[in-house]
Write a protein that holds these residues in place. Structure first.
Motif, PDB file in Angstrom:
ATOM      1  N   LEU A   1       0.815  -1.221   0.000  1.00  0.00           N
ATOM      2  CA  LEU A   1       0.000   0.000   0.000  1.00  0.00           C
ATOM      3  C   LEU A   1       0.845   1.266   0.000  1.00  0.00           C
ATOM      4  CD1 LEU A   1      -2.729  -1.082   2.577  1.00  0.00           C
ATOM      5  CD2 LEU A   1      -2.854  -1.166   0.088  1.00  0.00           C
ATOM      6  N   ARG A   2       2.117   1.159   0.357  1.00  0.00           N
ATOM      7  CA  ARG A   2       3.031   2.310   0.398  1.00  0.00           C
ATOM      8  C   ARG A   2       2.520   3.429   1.318  1.00  0.00           C
ATOM      9  NH1 ARG A   2       6.694   1.889  -3.907  1.00  0.00           N
ATOM     10  NH2 ARG A   2       6.068   0.435  -5.553  1.00  0.00           N
ATOM     11  N   ARG A   3       1.916   3.056   2.432  1.00  0.00           N
ATOM     12  CA  ARG A   3       1.360   4.059   3.337  1.00  0.00           C
ATOM     13  C   ARG A   3       2.255   4.369   4.531  1.00  0.00           C
ATOM     14  NH1 ARG A   3      -4.963   1.962   3.614  1.00  0.00           N
ATOM     15  NH2 ARG A   3      -5.519   2.483   1.442  1.00  0.00           N
ATOM     16  N   ARG A   4       3.244   3.547   4.781  1.00  0.00           N
ATOM     17  CA  ARG A   4       4.109   3.778   5.936  1.00  0.00           C
ATOM     18  C   ARG A   4       5.560   3.909   5.481  1.00  0.00           C
ATOM     19  NH1 ARG A   4       4.270  -2.243   8.831  1.00  0.00           N
ATOM     20  NH2 ARG A   4       5.585  -3.253   7.248  1.00  0.00           N
TER      21      ARG A   4
ATOM     22  N   PHE B   1      19.203   0.718  -2.832  1.00  0.00           N
ATOM     23  CA  PHE B   1      18.150   0.626  -1.823  1.00  0.00           C
ATOM     24  C   PHE B   1      17.101   1.694  -2.123  1.00  0.00           C
ATOM     25  CE2 PHE B   1      22.198  -0.581  -0.018  1.00  0.00           C
ATOM     26  CZ  PHE B   1      21.927  -1.794   0.594  1.00  0.00           C
ATOM     27  N   VAL B   2      15.816   1.327  -2.032  1.00  0.00           N
ATOM     28  CA  VAL B   2      14.743   2.289  -2.268  1.00  0.00           C
ATOM     29  C   VAL B   2      13.683   2.126  -1.178  1.00  0.00           C
ATOM     30  CG1 VAL B   2      13.612   0.691  -3.873  1.00  0.00           C
ATOM     31  CG2 VAL B   2      12.979   3.093  -3.871  1.00  0.00           C
ATOM     32  N   GLU B   3      13.287   3.266  -0.590  1.00  0.00           N
ATOM     33  CA  GLU B   3      12.221   3.272   0.415  1.00  0.00           C
ATOM     34  C   GLU B   3      10.902   3.397  -0.334  1.00  0.00           C
ATOM     35  OE1 GLU B   3       9.415   3.828   3.160  1.00  0.00           O
ATOM     36  OE2 GLU B   3       9.860   5.542   1.882  1.00  0.00           O
ATOM     37  N   ARG B   4       9.985   2.449  -0.126  1.00  0.00           N
ATOM     38  CA  ARG B   4       8.807   2.313  -0.984  1.00  0.00           C
ATOM     39  C   ARG B   4       7.856   3.511  -0.921  1.00  0.00           C
ATOM     40  NH1 ARG B   4       7.342  -2.228  -3.314  1.00  0.00           N
ATOM     41  NH2 ARG B   4       5.123  -1.885  -2.913  1.00  0.00           N
ATOM     42  N   LYS B   5       7.671   4.116   0.241  1.00  0.00           N
ATOM     43  CA  LYS B   5       6.702   5.214   0.359  1.00  0.00           C
ATOM     44  C   LYS B   5       7.235   6.514  -0.234  1.00  0.00           C
ATOM     45  CE  LYS B   5       4.181   7.982   3.792  1.00  0.00           C
ATOM     46  NZ  LYS B   5       2.939   8.081   3.000  1.00  0.00           N
ATOM     47  N   SER B   6       8.432   6.911   0.148  1.00  0.00           N
ATOM     48  CA  SER B   6       8.989   8.199  -0.272  1.00  0.00           C
ATOM     49  C   SER B   6       9.756   8.117  -1.591  1.00  0.00           C
ATOM     50  CB  SER B   6       9.933   8.722   0.808  1.00  0.00           C
ATOM     51  OG  SER B   6      11.031   7.833   0.957  1.00  0.00           O
TER      52      SER B   6
END
Length: 218
Positions: free
Chosen positions: A167-170, A192-197
């Motif tokens: 959901l990429r909400r957190r 490395f990739v942060e899914r939400k931001s």
């Protein structure tokens, strides 16, 4: 595509299957194009063009003409995205940033737009050849050396990760991968990739060993 404005509403109106049937019937009675146009209330140019497009073995056939019209309509809809100025500007802007069509396609899908990387390559080849200069390999196929596969102990399938991650909400859900140079050599990059931001971090590794990956992650 045979379409013209109606006298009443000014909107585009394509020839219907019924009208094509009438054209075939009137042609079988040797009616002139002018009379056919008058009978079905269409312009002579529309009737003339329709007869040219619907001929089979020298004779106008409504069924074949209808099938051909439907095929043209499907093809037109299939490539309608190629005329979307907003989409074209997005692709051009990111090609200038040296993004590959694969990455651009993925970014579009993340924003709810389905446009495959093969469609982007086809778009460049057929309609935007001037964009080839921004392709990393100028649109040429590159054969990469295959690397040996390694079995990861206690590996957990990505399908088993928590649903909330999709959901990429957190903030705090990271994905990692390695990028190996096409020129060969042992060194590579850890990505490395942060899914939400969508925050990206890169780290150079001497090789693809577990120890190097652990150090890069830390």
């Amino acid at each position: 595509m045979n379409e013209e404005y109606t006298e009443n509403d000014g909107k585009y109106k394509q020839l219907s299957a019924e009208e094509r049937g009438k054209i075939e019937a009137y042609r079988s009675l040797n009616c002139s194009i002018s009379k056919i146009a008058s009978f079905i209330k269409r312009s002579k140019s529309t009737i003339c063009e329709e007869i040219k497009r619907g001929k089979y073995n020298g004779r106008y056939t409504a069924r074949i003409a209808q099938n051909r019209a439907e095929n043209r309509r499907r093809e037109s809809h299939k490539h309608s995205k190629w005329r979307d100025s907003k989409l074209l500007n997005f692709i051009e802007r990111h090609l200038k940033m040296r993004w590959s069509p694969e990455i651009i396609s993925h970014e579009l899908s993340e924003n709810g737009v389905k446009f495959s990387h093969t469609s982007i390559y086809r778009l460049i080849k057929k309609h935007r050849p001037e964009w080839q200069k921004w392709l990393v390999h100028k649109g040429k196929k590159v054969r990469h050396k295959t690397s040996p596969t390694y079995k990861i102990l206690n590996r957990v399938n990505i399908e088993k990760r928590p649903k909330i991650v999709d959901l990429r909400r957190r903030f705090g859900d990271w994905e990692a991968d390695t990028v190996v140079s096409c020129r060969g050599g042992k060194s590579c990059l850890a990505v490395f990739v942060e899914r939400k931001s969508r925050l990206y971090r890169l780290a150079k590794m001497q090789d693809k060993s577990a120890g190097e990956m652990l150090a890069a992650t830390i």
